[in-house]
Scaffold this motif. Structure first.
Motif, PDB file in Angstrom:
ATOM      1  N   UNK A   1      48.122  35.525   2.791  1.00 28.04           N
ATOM      2  CA  UNK A   1      47.000  36.399   2.903  1.00 28.04           C
ATOM      3  C   UNK A   1      46.942  37.688   2.452  1.00 28.04           C
ATOM      4  N   UNK A   2      45.999  38.223   1.444  1.00 28.11           N
ATOM      5  CA  UNK A   2      46.144  39.550   1.546  1.00 28.11           C
ATOM      6  C   UNK A   2      45.121  40.175   2.484  1.00 28.11           C
ATOM      7  N   UNK A   3      44.905  41.592   2.286  1.00 29.34           N
ATOM      8  CA  UNK A   3      44.106  42.471   3.238  1.00 29.34           C
ATOM      9  C   UNK A   3      42.563  42.091   3.312  1.00 29.34           C
ATOM     10  N   UNK A   4      42.125  41.337   2.481  1.00 30.01           N
ATOM     11  CA  UNK A   4      40.758  40.734   2.480  1.00 30.01           C
ATOM     12  C   UNK A   4      40.502  39.294   2.980  1.00 30.01           C
ATOM     13  N   UNK A   5      41.747  38.680   3.306  1.00 27.78           N
ATOM     14  CA  UNK A   5      41.648  37.339   3.852  1.00 27.78           C
ATOM     15  C   UNK A   5      41.686  36.175   2.545  1.00 27.78           C
ATOM     16  N   UNK A   6      41.687  36.509   1.340  1.00 33.36           N
ATOM     17  CA  UNK A   6      42.071  35.901   0.303  1.00 33.36           C
ATOM     18  C   UNK A   6      43.534  35.380   0.254  1.00 33.36           C
ATOM     19  N   UNK A   7      43.678  34.393  -0.618  1.00 35.56           N
ATOM     20  CA  UNK A   7      44.945  33.939  -0.706  1.00 35.56           C
ATOM     21  C   UNK A   7      45.680  34.586  -2.013  1.00 35.56           C
ATOM     22  N   UNK A   8      46.559  35.524  -1.714  1.00 31.25           N
ATOM     23  CA  UNK A   8      47.184  36.216  -2.718  1.00 31.25           C
ATOM     24  C   UNK A   8      48.269  35.356  -3.391  1.00 31.25           C
ATOM     25  N   UNK A   9      48.958  34.003  -2.629  1.00 30.52           N
ATOM     26  CA  UNK A   9      49.988  33.240  -3.210  1.00 30.52           C
ATOM     27  C   UNK A   9      50.511  32.244  -2.264  1.00 30.52           C
ATOM     28  N   UNK A  10      51.050  31.437  -2.736  1.00 26.45           N
ATOM     29  CA  UNK A  10      51.475  30.260  -2.188  1.00 26.45           C
ATOM     30  C   UNK A  10      52.897  30.369  -1.784  1.00 26.45           C
ATOM     31  N   UNK A  11      53.398  29.965  -0.574  1.00 25.63           N
ATOM     32  CA  UNK A  11      54.865  30.169  -0.054  1.00 25.63           C
ATOM     33  C   UNK A  11      55.838  29.206  -0.854  1.00 25.63           C
TER      34      UNK A  11
ATOM     35  N   UNK B   1      36.168  24.833   5.939  1.00 27.42           N
ATOM     36  CA  UNK B   1      36.833  26.101   5.660  1.00 27.42           C
ATOM     37  C   UNK B   1      37.818  26.435   4.748  1.00 27.42           C
ATOM     38  N   UNK B   2      37.386  26.174   3.479  1.00 22.37           N
ATOM     39  CA  UNK B   2      38.318  26.336   2.172  1.00 22.37           C
ATOM     40  C   UNK B   2      38.754  27.743   2.175  1.00 22.37           C
ATOM     41  N   UNK B   3      39.968  27.949   1.889  1.00 23.86           N
ATOM     42  CA  UNK B   3      40.370  29.356   1.507  1.00 23.86           C
ATOM     43  C   UNK B   3      40.193  29.610   0.166  1.00 23.86           C
ATOM     44  N   UNK B   4      40.001  30.994  -0.376  1.00 23.95           N
ATOM     45  CA  UNK B   4      39.625  31.310  -1.657  1.00 23.95           C
ATOM     46  C   UNK B   4      40.915  32.138  -2.280  1.00 23.95           C
ATOM     47  N   UNK B   5      41.159  31.678  -3.345  1.00 25.03           N
ATOM     48  CA  UNK B   5      42.366  32.339  -4.282  1.00 25.03           C
ATOM     49  C   UNK B   5      41.759  33.565  -4.500  1.00 25.03           C
ATOM     50  N   UNK B   6      42.862  34.703  -4.289  1.00 24.39           N
ATOM     51  CA  UNK B   6      42.425  36.096  -4.634  1.00 24.39           C
ATOM     52  C   UNK B   6      42.285  36.182  -6.191  1.00 24.39           C
ATOM     53  N   UNK B   7      41.047  36.966  -6.773  1.00 25.93           N
ATOM     54  CA  UNK B   7      40.970  37.195  -7.948  1.00 25.93           C
ATOM     55  C   UNK B   7      41.880  38.388  -8.773  1.00 25.93           C
ATOM     56  N   UNK B   8      42.364  39.098  -7.858  1.00 30.11           N
ATOM     57  CA  UNK B   8      42.908  40.007  -8.379  1.00 30.11           C
ATOM     58  C   UNK B   8      44.520  40.300  -7.763  1.00 30.11           C
TER      59      UNK B   8
ATOM     60  N   UNK C   1      44.085  46.898   8.467  1.00 35.72           N
ATOM     61  CA  UNK C   1      43.793  45.491   8.507  1.00 35.72           C
ATOM     62  C   UNK C   1      43.876  44.798   9.804  1.00 35.72           C
ATOM     63  N   UNK C   2      42.588  44.131  10.036  1.00 32.58           N
ATOM     64  CA  UNK C   2      42.413  43.505  11.273  1.00 32.58           C
ATOM     65  C   UNK C   2      42.890  42.010  11.127  1.00 32.58           C
ATOM     66  N   UNK C   3      44.169  41.810  11.323  1.00 32.91           N
ATOM     67  CA  UNK C   3      44.827  40.900  10.950  1.00 32.91           C
ATOM     68  C   UNK C   3      44.633  39.694  11.834  1.00 32.91           C
ATOM     69  N   UNK C   4      44.301  40.049  13.070  1.00 39.64           N
ATOM     70  CA  UNK C   4      43.751  39.066  14.110  1.00 39.64           C
ATOM     71  C   UNK C   4      42.605  38.239  13.684  1.00 39.64           C
ATOM     72  N   UNK C   5      41.539  38.941  13.249  1.00 40.27           N
ATOM     73  CA  UNK C   5      40.333  38.402  12.731  1.00 40.27           C
ATOM     74  C   UNK C   5      40.511  37.569  11.609  1.00 40.27           C
ATOM     75  N   UNK C   6      41.523  38.117  10.500  1.00 36.65           N
ATOM     76  CA  UNK C   6      41.782  37.472   9.308  1.00 36.65           C
ATOM     77  C   UNK C   6      42.185  35.983   9.451  1.00 36.65           C
ATOM     78  N   UNK C   7      43.374  36.131  10.388  1.00 35.49           N
ATOM     79  CA  UNK C   7      44.192  34.951  10.814  1.00 35.49           C
ATOM     80  C   UNK C   7      43.139  33.878  11.348  1.00 35.49           C
ATOM     81  N   UNK C   8      42.322  34.491  12.283  1.00 38.27           N
ATOM     82  CA  UNK C   8      41.407  33.385  13.120  1.00 38.27           C
ATOM     83  C   UNK C   8      40.352  32.990  11.859  1.00 38.27           C
ATOM     84  N   UNK C   9      39.970  33.670  11.201  1.00 36.54           N
ATOM     85  CA  UNK C   9      38.989  33.000  10.060  1.00 36.54           C
ATOM     86  C   UNK C   9      39.836  32.057   8.947  1.00 36.54           C
ATOM     87  N   UNK C  10      41.117  32.317   8.879  1.00 32.06           N
ATOM     88  CA  UNK C  10      41.653  31.230   8.155  1.00 32.06           C
ATOM     89  C   UNK C  10      42.453  30.172   8.511  1.00 32.06           C
TER      90      UNK C  10
END
Length: 365
Positions: free
Chosen positions: A169-179, A99-106, A16-25
């Motif tokens: 965030x999950x590995x694809x940058x979608x939101x898997x959950x809310x803290x 820049x809305x974030x997407x909820x993970x479908x899975x 996972x390129x976490x640096x890119x995912x975090x920058x995007x989110x």
């Protein structure tokens, strides 16, 4: 309907390129400063639509005013939806949010990597912690706010006060959950480490669909002891913060919260943003409150912020509107050129002094 094969292949993809995912989110994650009639606290939220921010219900419960710090902007928000059963809430902001974030479908798999974004310990800059999904059917109870949760995602990623409401965030940058929180002690009062909880995206999605088109109701807010002056119907406090720094945004949020509280007639909250010294100078809440009359804030431009330790000096332009009987020399619209002296009190900045550079307000053009 997703198949186990698609889930497995997504979870077992390469590094996972976490640096890119975090920058995007990052542009979609916001810092929240919330005030009730007798307290203030911090939390995190994330953008889910053009005017919508999702956060935790326990961050939004009893909120009278919500101040929002985004990536390069400051605004306000109102609670339009809240569900204790999933510890979720939706805020509506007049800001045109990007820049809305997407909820993970899975749902994630056990041991899947996760990154939490938020503002723990009332920091001004975004923080990131990483871990894995350590459980899929956890539960949590927050008896003080009557919230009892089940079917949670457990994680070993670090969670601290202020993270609540932020995205995981999950590995694809979608939101898997809310803290939502973490476990500190077990039933035998032994300390527990590495057990945090996330509300799964599957629990959030139905509420987001239900609340997405809601907007704030007119009026209806106020604290005991406020004189309930009419709200500035249809008025939105427009805010511009010229300095592009986290410290400037932090200081400006207190001024925004102060103005929003005045606009909503929540004078106890506005009064709480004064230092003890300024309160003594003003005499009492009732004396200060009675001097406001029908005045409310319409525009605030923060031109400069100079911070030195726990003190700050702010140059700002403020526009107010009011009935002629309450305005200076009958003004119904006034412009103030103000110098604020501010002092840090824990996580918040308090107003210690305000001086109008021109001595008196000028009428709006």
């Amino acid at each position: 309907m997703s198949t186990p094969t698609s889930t497995t292949s997504a979870e077992s993809a390469g590094p996972v390129d976490w640096a890119k995912l975090v920058a995007d989110a990052r542009p979609g994650v916001v810092r929240l400063e919330v005030a009730s009639c007798d307290a203030r606290w911090m939390g995190t939220g994330f953008v889910v639509g053009p005017h919508q921010i999702m956060t935790a219900a326990h961050v939004a419960i009893d909120a009278q005013t919500v101040s929002v710090q985004g990536d390069g902007f400051n605004t306000t928000a109102d609670v339009v939806g809240l569900d204790r059963g999933s510890d979720s809430a939706l805020l509506w902001s007049p800001e045109d949010l990007q820049h809305p974030l997407k909820l993970a479908p899975v749902a994630p798999q056990l041991a899947a990597p996760v990154a939490l974004l938020g503002f723990p310990q009332a920091v001004s800059d975004l923080r990131v912690t990483q871990g894995i999904v350590s459980g899929l059917q956890a539960s949590a109870d927050y008896s003080d706010v009557d919230i009892h949760l089940a079917g949670l995602i457990a994680t070993d990623a670090a969670i601290n006060g202020g993270n609540s409401g932020g995205p995981a965030l999950g590995r694809d940058g979608s939101v898997i959950g809310l803290v939502t929180g973490k476990q500190v002690w077990n039933v035998e009062d032994d300390p527990v480490e590495g057990t945090g909880f996330l509300v799964p995206a599957a629990q959030l999605a139905p509420h987001l669909r239900e609340w997405r088109d809601l907007t704030p109701p007119d009026g209806g807010r106020g604290c005991d002891g406020d004189n309930q002056a009419p709200e500035a119907q249809g008025s939105i406090l427009e805010v511009e913060v010229v300095p592009d720094s986290a410290e400037a945004g932090d200081v400006a949020r207190s001024l925004v919260l102060h103005g929003e509280s005045i606009n909503h007639g929540d004078y106890e909250i506005a009064w709480g943003l004064f230092t003890p010294r300024l309160k003594r100078d003003l005499g009492s809440l009732s004396t200060w409150e009675s001097g406001l009359g029908s005045s409310y804030w319409t525009n605030l431009t923060v031109g400069s912020v100079e911070v030195s330790g726990d003190e700050a000096v702010v140059e700002a332009a403020l526009r107010t509107e009011q009935d002629a009987k309450d305005g200076y020399r009958g003004q119904t619209c006034s412009i103030y050129s103000l110098t604020y002296s501010m002092k840090r009190d824990g996580a918040a900045w308090l107003i210690d002094h305000a001086k109008n550079a021109q001595g008196s307000p000028r009428a709006c053009p």
